[in-house]
Design an enzyme around this catalytic site. Structure first.
Site, PDB file in Angstrom:
ATOM      1  CB  THR A 168      -0.859  -0.059   1.280  1.00 17.34           C
ATOM      2  OG1 THR A 168      -1.835  -1.069   1.102  1.00 17.34           O
ATOM      3  CG2 THR A 168      -1.551   1.249   1.609  1.00 17.34           C
ATOM      4  NE  ARG A 202      -9.809  -6.437   3.597  1.00 16.02           N
ATOM      5  CZ  ARG A 202      -8.716  -5.708   3.608  1.00 16.02           C
ATOM      6  NH1 ARG A 202      -8.448  -4.869   2.611  1.00 16.02           N
ATOM      7  NH2 ARG A 202      -7.866  -5.776   4.612  1.00 16.02           N
ATOM      8  CB  VAL A 203     -14.102  -1.824   3.048  1.00 17.83           C
ATOM      9  CG1 VAL A 203     -13.434  -0.474   3.251  1.00 17.83           C
ATOM     10  CG2 VAL A 203     -15.133  -1.745   1.928  1.00 17.83           C
ATOM     11  N   GLY A 204     -10.825  -2.507   3.591  1.00 14.95           N
ATOM     12  CA  GLY A 204      -9.759  -2.556   4.595  1.00 14.95           C
ATOM     13  C   GLY A 204      -9.709  -1.296   5.436  1.00 14.95           C
ATOM     14  CG  ASP A 205      -5.938  -0.349   7.058  1.00 11.21           C
ATOM     15  OD1 ASP A 205      -5.899  -1.285   6.231  1.00 11.21           O
ATOM     16  OD2 ASP A 205      -5.005   0.461   7.197  1.00 11.21           O
ATOM     17  CB  THR A 228       0.899   0.424   5.147  1.00  7.79           C
ATOM     18  OG1 THR A 228       0.914  -0.719   4.289  1.00  7.79           O
ATOM     19  CG2 THR A 228       2.277   0.585   5.772  1.00  7.79           C
ATOM     20  N   GLY A 229      -0.561  -2.125   6.364  1.00  5.25           N
ATOM     21  CA  GLY A 229      -0.404  -3.433   7.002  1.00  5.25           C
ATOM     22  C   GLY A 229      -1.703  -4.215   6.940  1.00  5.25           C
ATOM     23  N   GLY A 289      -5.100  -4.893   7.368  1.00  2.40           N
ATOM     24  CA  GLY A 289      -6.179  -3.945   7.630  1.00  2.40           C
ATOM     25  C   GLY A 289      -7.127  -4.342   8.742  1.00  2.40           C
TER      26      GLY A 289
END
Ligand code: ASP
Length: 302
Positions: free
Chosen positions: A169, A197-200, A220-221, A223
């Site tokens: 990211t 799917r939605v991440g952080d 980043t990482g 999520g």
């Protein structure tokens, strides 16, 4: 005030063969944008411009080069935040935009909303003339090959990349000559994620946060862990009582101990100090030092 700019290209176990591409990519984003920041460009314009360069670069999991979801499709998430007003714009699950960060900014500036997802975000892009691209233009041979490797692997978990597979990211945090702070994050998410799917990254306080009163952060990482501790907001909260470096370390420690999370972050505080920390094995980032020189590196966790 002295301008500041720091960008990252993801925190994961970057294999040696990809290290140079990462260092080059983050270096280029800072080197290309910093002269304009130094001559007065706003922090908001700066983080958008830096992230656009990283989205263009196929090295990173953002824009071109994004991971594929379980259907073999690209779905992009991004957010941008203005530390002056606390306004932010975010989008999720967008498939046909090369520069999600610009669309996120348009959502912030041209709608009454903070976040749009999927077809609605793409429809808005069309309405305001943000060019759609064929999603195949965002696809790289590297990601297609990786997808084919993992698509039927019953052992594969979306958390794995942060332990041992490629990832990246992108994000940027800047303070301009007026002391205004902005942050931006853009991602293709995690490989073989469920469609939808939605991440952080587009979640305010998780993937990014900026408040002129304290500073700005991009994370980043993995999520699903970052969201639980609102990593970027947590880091900004630590800035009220700690140095930038200590705030970065404390928030990654919180990620690790509270939710066994994996990730990293970059910070600029209101005084212009940088902070960075990660508990993944490596993190790629670049910043402008005191003398205006660009330092780009892959930091290895101690
Ligand atoms: N945080 C992103 C996500 O989970 C991925 C990354 O930072 O590499 O969507």
């Amino acid at each position: 005030m002295k301008p500041r700019l720091i960008v990252h290209g993801g925190a994961w176990s970057i294999p040696e063969k990809f290290e140079q591409d990462h260092i080059k990519g983050v270096h280029q984003a800072v080197a290309a944008v910093y002269p304009d920041l130094a001559s007065g460009m706003s922090a908001l314009d700066t983080v958008e411009a830096a992230v656009k360069i990283l989205e263009d670069d196929p090295t990173f999991d953002a824009g071109r080069g994004a991971f594929l979801n379980a259907f073999g499709e690209i779905e992009l998430d991004a957010m941008i935040m203005d530390g002056v007003t606390l306004n932010f714009g975010a989008l999720a699950a967008v498939q046909n935009i090369l520069h999600p960060i610009t669309l996120a900014r348009m959502i912030m500036e041209k709608t009454e909303h903070c976040m749009l997802v999927g077809a609605g975000a793409q429809h808005f892009a069309e309405q305001i003339g943000v060019k759609a691209v064929d999603p195949r233009e965002l696809l790289t041979a590297r990601e297609l090959e990786f997808y084919n490797q993992i698509k039927n692997d019953p052992e594969f978990k979306t958390k794995n990349p942060f332990e041992s597979f490629p990832k990246g990211t992108v994000g940027a945090v800047a303070r301009d000559i007026h002391g205004n702070i902005a942050a931006a994050t853009s991602t293709g998410g995690t490989p073989r994620k469920l469609p939808g799917r939605v991440g952080d990254s587009p979640i305010i306080g998780a993937g990014a946060y900026a408040d002129n009163r304290v500073g700005g952060c991009s994370a980043t990482g993995w999520g699903e862990s970052i969201m639980k501790v609102l990593l970027s907001k947590t880091a900004c909260d630590f800035l009220t009582t700690h140095s930038a470096m200590r705030a970065a370390e404390l928030s990654v420690a919180e990620l690790e101990t509270r939710v066994q999370g994996l990730g990293g972050l970059i910070l600029v505080d209101r005084n212009g100090s940088y902070g960075f920390a990660h508990n993944t094995s490596k993190m790629a980032f670049a910043f402008v030092d005191e003398d205006g020189n660009v330092a780009a590196k892959i930091r290895v966790a101690s």
